[in-house]
Motif scaffolding. Structure first.
Motif, PDB file in Angstrom:
ATOM      1  N   MET A  69    -104.029 -33.657  97.056  1.00  0.00           N
ATOM      2  CA  MET A  69    -102.860 -33.387  96.227  1.00  0.00           C
ATOM      3  C   MET A  69    -102.433 -34.651  95.485  1.00  0.00           C
ATOM      4  N   LYS A  70    -102.106 -34.477  94.238  1.00  0.00           N
ATOM      5  CA  LYS A  70    -101.658 -35.624  93.453  1.00  0.00           C
ATOM      6  C   LYS A  70    -100.238 -36.019  93.850  1.00  0.00           C
ATOM      7  N   ILE A  71     -99.896 -37.229  93.462  1.00  0.00           N
ATOM      8  CA  ILE A  71     -98.548 -37.697  93.780  1.00  0.00           C
ATOM      9  C   ILE A  71     -97.521 -36.857  93.008  1.00  0.00           C
ATOM     10  N   PRO A  72     -96.584 -36.228  93.729  1.00  0.00           N
ATOM     11  CA  PRO A  72     -95.590 -35.366  93.054  1.00  0.00           C
ATOM     12  C   PRO A  72     -94.515 -36.208  92.371  1.00  0.00           C
ATOM     13  N   LEU A  73     -94.884 -36.785  91.240  1.00  0.00           N
ATOM     14  CA  LEU A  73     -94.005 -37.759  90.588  1.00  0.00           C
ATOM     15  C   LEU A  73     -92.625 -37.177  90.273  1.00  0.00           C
ATOM     16  N   SER A  74     -92.612 -35.912  89.796  1.00  0.00           N
ATOM     17  CA  SER A  74     -91.325 -35.337  89.385  1.00  0.00           C
ATOM     18  C   SER A  74     -90.347 -35.292  90.565  1.00  0.00           C
ATOM     19  N   TRP A  75     -90.863 -34.832  91.705  1.00  0.00           N
ATOM     20  CA  TRP A  75     -89.986 -34.742  92.878  1.00  0.00           C
ATOM     21  C   TRP A  75     -89.560 -36.123  93.346  1.00  0.00           C
ATOM     22  N   LEU A  76     -90.520 -37.067  93.375  1.00  0.00           N
ATOM     23  CA  LEU A  76     -90.186 -38.424  93.838  1.00  0.00           C
ATOM     24  C   LEU A  76     -89.169 -39.073  92.906  1.00  0.00           C
ATOM     25  N   GLN A  77     -89.365 -38.831  91.601  1.00  0.00           N
ATOM     26  CA  GLN A  77     -88.435 -39.378  90.618  1.00  0.00           C
ATOM     27  C   GLN A  77     -87.018 -38.863  90.870  1.00  0.00           C
ATOM     28  N   LEU A  78     -86.926 -37.560  91.141  1.00  0.00           N
ATOM     29  CA  LEU A  78     -85.611 -36.954  91.378  1.00  0.00           C
ATOM     30  C   LEU A  78     -84.992 -37.422  92.686  1.00  0.00           C
ATOM     31  N   SER A  79     -85.819 -37.420  93.740  1.00  0.00           N
ATOM     32  CA  SER A  79     -85.254 -37.667  95.058  1.00  0.00           C
ATOM     33  C   SER A  79     -85.011 -39.154  95.298  1.00  0.00           C
ATOM     34  N   HIS A  80     -85.573 -40.000  94.416  1.00  0.00           N
ATOM     35  CA  HIS A  80     -85.398 -41.431  94.613  1.00  0.00           C
ATOM     36  C   HIS A  80     -83.940 -41.831  94.459  1.00  0.00           C
ATOM     37  N   GLU A  81     -83.272 -41.182  93.490  1.00  0.00           N
ATOM     38  CA  GLU A  81     -81.865 -41.526  93.290  1.00  0.00           C
ATOM     39  C   GLU A  81     -80.989 -40.412  93.841  1.00  0.00           C
ATOM     40  N   LYS A  82     -80.564 -40.631  95.066  1.00  0.00           N
ATOM     41  CA  LYS A  82     -79.892 -39.574  95.818  1.00  0.00           C
ATOM     42  C   LYS A  82     -78.573 -39.155  95.177  1.00  0.00           C
ATOM     43  N   VAL A  83     -77.812 -40.140  94.708  1.00  0.00           N
ATOM     44  CA  VAL A  83     -76.501 -39.810  94.147  1.00  0.00           C
ATOM     45  C   VAL A  83     -76.662 -38.957  92.901  1.00  0.00           C
ATOM     46  N   ARG A  84     -77.599 -39.391  92.041  1.00  0.00           N
ATOM     47  CA  ARG A  84     -77.813 -38.646  90.810  1.00  0.00           C
ATOM     48  C   ARG A  84     -78.295 -37.230  91.122  1.00  0.00           C
ATOM     49  N   LEU A  85     -79.163 -37.130  92.102  1.00  0.00           N
ATOM     50  CA  LEU A  85     -79.673 -35.817  92.493  1.00  0.00           C
ATOM     51  C   LEU A  85     -78.529 -34.933  92.975  1.00  0.00           C
ATOM     52  N   PHE A  86     -77.660 -35.535  93.773  1.00  0.00           N
ATOM     53  CA  PHE A  86     -76.527 -34.769  94.305  1.00  0.00           C
ATOM     54  C   PHE A  86     -75.630 -34.280  93.170  1.00  0.00           C
TER      55      PHE A  86
ATOM     56  N   VAL B 132     -91.216 -33.879  83.296  1.00  0.00           N
ATOM     57  CA  VAL B 132     -89.829 -33.553  82.956  1.00  0.00           C
ATOM     58  C   VAL B 132     -89.541 -32.075  83.231  1.00  0.00           C
ATOM     59  N   PHE B 133     -90.479 -31.194  82.882  1.00  0.00           N
ATOM     60  CA  PHE B 133     -90.247 -29.759  83.106  1.00  0.00           C
ATOM     61  C   PHE B 133     -90.247 -29.425  84.595  1.00  0.00           C
ATOM     62  N   GLN B 134     -91.115 -30.105  85.340  1.00  0.00           N
ATOM     63  CA  GLN B 134     -91.079 -29.876  86.790  1.00  0.00           C
ATOM     64  C   GLN B 134     -89.736 -30.310  87.359  1.00  0.00           C
ATOM     65  N   GLU B 135     -89.240 -31.442  86.872  1.00  0.00           N
ATOM     66  CA  GLU B 135     -87.912 -31.874  87.336  1.00  0.00           C
ATOM     67  C   GLU B 135     -86.882 -30.804  87.032  1.00  0.00           C
ATOM     68  N   ALA B 136     -86.979 -30.225  85.818  1.00  0.00           N
ATOM     69  CA  ALA B 136     -86.026 -29.186  85.424  1.00  0.00           C
ATOM     70  C   ALA B 136     -86.106 -28.000  86.377  1.00  0.00           C
ATOM     71  N   ILE B 137     -87.319 -27.587  86.699  1.00  0.00           N
ATOM     72  CA  ILE B 137     -87.485 -26.399  87.546  1.00  0.00           C
ATOM     73  C   ILE B 137     -87.018 -26.696  88.973  1.00  0.00           C
ATOM     74  N   ILE B 138     -87.345 -27.886  89.463  1.00  0.00           N
ATOM     75  CA  ILE B 138     -86.889 -28.261  90.809  1.00  0.00           C
ATOM     76  C   ILE B 138     -85.368 -28.237  90.871  1.00  0.00           C
ATOM     77  N   LEU B 139     -84.743 -28.823  89.848  1.00  0.00           N
ATOM     78  CA  LEU B 139     -83.273 -28.829  89.807  1.00  0.00           C
ATOM     79  C   LEU B 139     -82.743 -27.403  89.785  1.00  0.00           C
TER      80      LEU B 139
ATOM     81  N   ALA C  72     -84.583 -25.090  79.042  1.00  0.00           N
ATOM     82  CA  ALA C  72     -84.027 -25.434  77.729  1.00  0.00           C
ATOM     83  C   ALA C  72     -83.576 -26.897  77.709  1.00  0.00           C
ATOM     84  N   SER C  73     -82.910 -27.327  78.787  1.00  0.00           N
ATOM     85  CA  SER C  73     -82.474 -28.730  78.846  1.00  0.00           C
ATOM     86  C   SER C  73     -83.684 -29.645  78.850  1.00  0.00           C
ATOM     87  N   GLY C  74     -84.711 -29.221  79.576  1.00  0.00           N
ATOM     88  CA  GLY C  74     -85.952 -30.004  79.600  1.00  0.00           C
ATOM     89  C   GLY C  74     -86.510 -30.148  78.202  1.00  0.00           C
ATOM     90  N   ALA C  75     -86.522 -29.027  77.475  1.00  0.00           N
ATOM     91  CA  ALA C  75     -87.097 -29.035  76.125  1.00  0.00           C
ATOM     92  C   ALA C  75     -86.318 -29.974  75.214  1.00  0.00           C
TER      93      ALA C  75
END
Lengths: 235, 383
Positions: free
Chosen positions: B1-18, B311-318, B365-368
């Protein structure tokens, strides 16, 4: 012009302009340069002399405009975006800022480079990344985030990332600029050692006179022209 | 499995994610509440329909809502009674009349349903028990859930008093109570026999009815008869629905032809837009903050497509992790709102799916919009 097997970079009459119309300014003037396989070459020159522009052209990060620029046997003048992306994958980059991804550990950062070459399982890629980090002396920092690494350590991760896929060509822009003399020295020596082991050609742009001795050849840029092209005295 | 960059990017900054999750949850709850109130109000407008004892229902083609129905000739209804499989047909008369408050003497509009007392047309608590009473002249059943403006009818009746008042100037007596409740169209309801109905509305033509109930024999294919009737009555002045069709028809009126549907749809759109803005802010800041990193990836040979994917994966995860808490929060709020308003407001699969799809679209849409920023990640700038 025929490409010879041991010539990694062949540049003929390369000129480059920035801007449009009356603002158009020539940055590079008739550059001619050949880099052979396994060579370590340092490019010096004052700020604004065009050395970074030349480096970005060689690295296929910018489209060359006129003359001829062959990198790893591929002509870059007049090529398309897709070919440029392909060339980039065969080059190892080391930037002035380490430019590591903050959200990834040292190992994951290195692995991002391996994953571009789609032929390893994730376990193999992981092992290879760890081995590379050990080679740059960071065996005990594998799962550290960049945030928790010193400047020198980060730059060594960047070197591991650049070299892990065994590129034939490594481009480095001021790799020691942000480091103290000891870390800077370590970093270039690691680069030199690994490049020799892998047979990579290295082109370093630097102001740092302390590292000139690792070069096989020193180039000097001034006002967009390649002035001197000399072999350093054996130190 | 490749590194899930989108998830790591999101989860790295906990406050922003929250904050992102909180924002999306907020937008989702907003949409849920609007849809919830809207559905609840539409449900209340079909309350009467849900009590109808029948398999198929005939309305005038001109009729958008039974609250303001157009009439049609009852010959149309009796004309199909002979079709094999139909057990019986029975008409309903609907009208609104002035009800005189027996205490204060002022009048208010009340809905009057006239049914044939031989059939149990309305399955309502109170109607079946009292159906014999409306066979008497000028006796009506009163909806105990009507607004209080009509007078203390239910209390008086329950105390054993004889409740007498005037409807459209005609003296009537309350013979019993039932529970239906108010809706958009009706502040109060009374039910009486068809004959009594026509006494209350002397100007109405007995041949023109508001709705026809069609009861089928047991075991008959309802869809088949519906098709037969629809083909038979095509281009005619009447339309036939099954139960679901009738409900949809009635709701459609309130959704599309009145301000009510518009207001809540607008509210839902507002929630949707708020969501887009929030997700866009998060994604845009994320891209802007990581621009050098993305440029580095480009320099290494990652394609624009890969970064778009991130970016789109981040959008979908969110979208997904913002949606989940909104469901439980909404159920809590629905519970509170249902208690406070008496409206039938509750979570439904339709609403859950609708909001989930809207959340997905919102995030995509926000992703786009935010990938535009990605193009400014120029690998030539990082050397």
């Amino acid at each position: 012009m025929k490409h010879q097997k041991n010539e990694v970079i062949v540049i003929r009459n390369l000129s480059h302009f920035f801007g449009e119309g009356i603002l158009r300014k020539q940055i590079l003037f008739n550059i001619n340069l050949t880099l052979k396989s396994g060579e370590i070459v340092i490019m010096k020159g004052p700020s604004g002399s065009g050395k970074t522009t030349l480096l970005t052209l060689i690295g296929a990060l910018r489209s060359p405009q006129s003359g001829s620029l062959q990198v790893l046997g591929q002509e870059l003048v007049g090529t398309n975006r897709r070919k440029m992306v392909k060339i980039r994958r065969q080059i190892g980059y080391i930037f002035q800022g380490h430019n590591l991804l903050e959200c990834l550990t040292a190992r994951q950062n290195v692995q991002m480079s391996i994953e571009l070459h789609n032929n390893l399982s994730s376990e193999e890629a992981k092992q290879k990344s760890i081995a590379m980090l050990e080679a740059v002396g960071l065996g005990d920092r594998v799962e550290y985030y960049p945030h928790n690494l010193s400047g020198g350590e980060k730059q060594r991760v960047a070197i591991a990332r650049a070299l892990v896929s065994h590129p034939q060509l490594v481009l480095a822009d001021e790799p020691t600029a942000a480091l103290d003399s000891k870390s800077g020295r370590d970093v270039v020596e690691i680069m030199q050692r690994l490049a020799k082991e892998l047979g990579s050609t290295i082109l370093i742009v630097t102001h740092d006179n302390r590292i000139l001795d690792i070069a096989d050849r020193i180039l000097e840029m001034e006002d967009g022209r390649l002035r001197v092209n000399h072999i350093p005295k054996a130190s | 499995m490749k590194i899930p960059l989108s998830w790591l990017q999101l989860s790295h900054e906990k406050v922003r994610l929250f904050v992102a999750i909180a924002g999306i949850t907020f937008a989702d709850v907003l949409m849920f509440m609007q849809l919830g109130f809207r559905d609840a109000l539409f449900d209340s407008s079909t309350k009467m329909h849900k009590t109808l004892e029948g398999d198929l229902f005939m309305l005038s083609s001109q009729s958008d809502s039974t609250a303001f129905s157009s009439r049609f000739s009852r010959r149309r209804l009796y004309g199909i009674a002979g079709i094999k499989g139909i057990e019986y047909v029975t008409p309903i008369y609907i009208g609104s009349a002035d009800w005189k408050n027996p205490e204060l003497g002022n009048t208010r509009r009340i809905f009057v349903y006239g049914i044939n007392p031989l059939y149990s047309t309305l399955k309502l608590p109170g109607v079946e028990q009292n159906i014999e009473k409306i066979k008497f002249p000028d006796v009506v059943l009163f909806d105990r859930l009507s607004r209080l403006d009509f007078g203390p009818i239910a209390q008086n009746y329950q105390q054993g008093k004889t409740v007498v008042t005037e409807v459209s100037g005609r003296k009537i007596r309350v013979g019993g109570l039932f529970s239906l409740g108010t809706s958009f169209g009706a502040d109060g309801n009374i039910i009486t026999s068809d004959i009594n109905f026509l006494r209350l509305f002397p100007n109405r033509d007995p041949g023109l009815i508001d709705m026809g109930i069609i009861k089928l024999e047991p075991g008959v294919d309802r869809d088949l008869i519906l098709k037969t009737l629809q083909t038979k009555l095509v281009d005619g002045d009447v339309q036939v629905f099954d139960f679901d069709g009738l409900i949809v028809h009635e709701k459609k009126y309130w959704q599309t032809r009145t301000a009510v549907g518009f207001v809540f749809t607008l509210g839902t759109i507002m929630g949707f837009i708020v969501g887009i803005v929030i997700v866009y802010q998060i994604l845009y800041t994320d891209v802007a903050d990581h621009l050098p990193e993305y440029a580095t990836l480009k320099a290494m040979g990652y394609t624009d497509l890969y970064l778009l994917g991130v970016v789109f994966q981040e959008a979908i995860i969110l979208a997904i992790i913002g949606y989940l808490p909104s469901v439980s929060l909404t159920m809590l709020l629905y519970f509170g709102a249902a208690n406070a308003t008496g409206l039938p407001i509750a979570m439904s699969a339709t609403k859950a799916i609708t909001v989930f799809v809207l959340t997905g679209v919102m995030c995509a849409a926000s992703g786009a919009i935010s990938v535009g920023k990605l193009r400014t990640a120029d690998p030539a700038d990082i050397f």
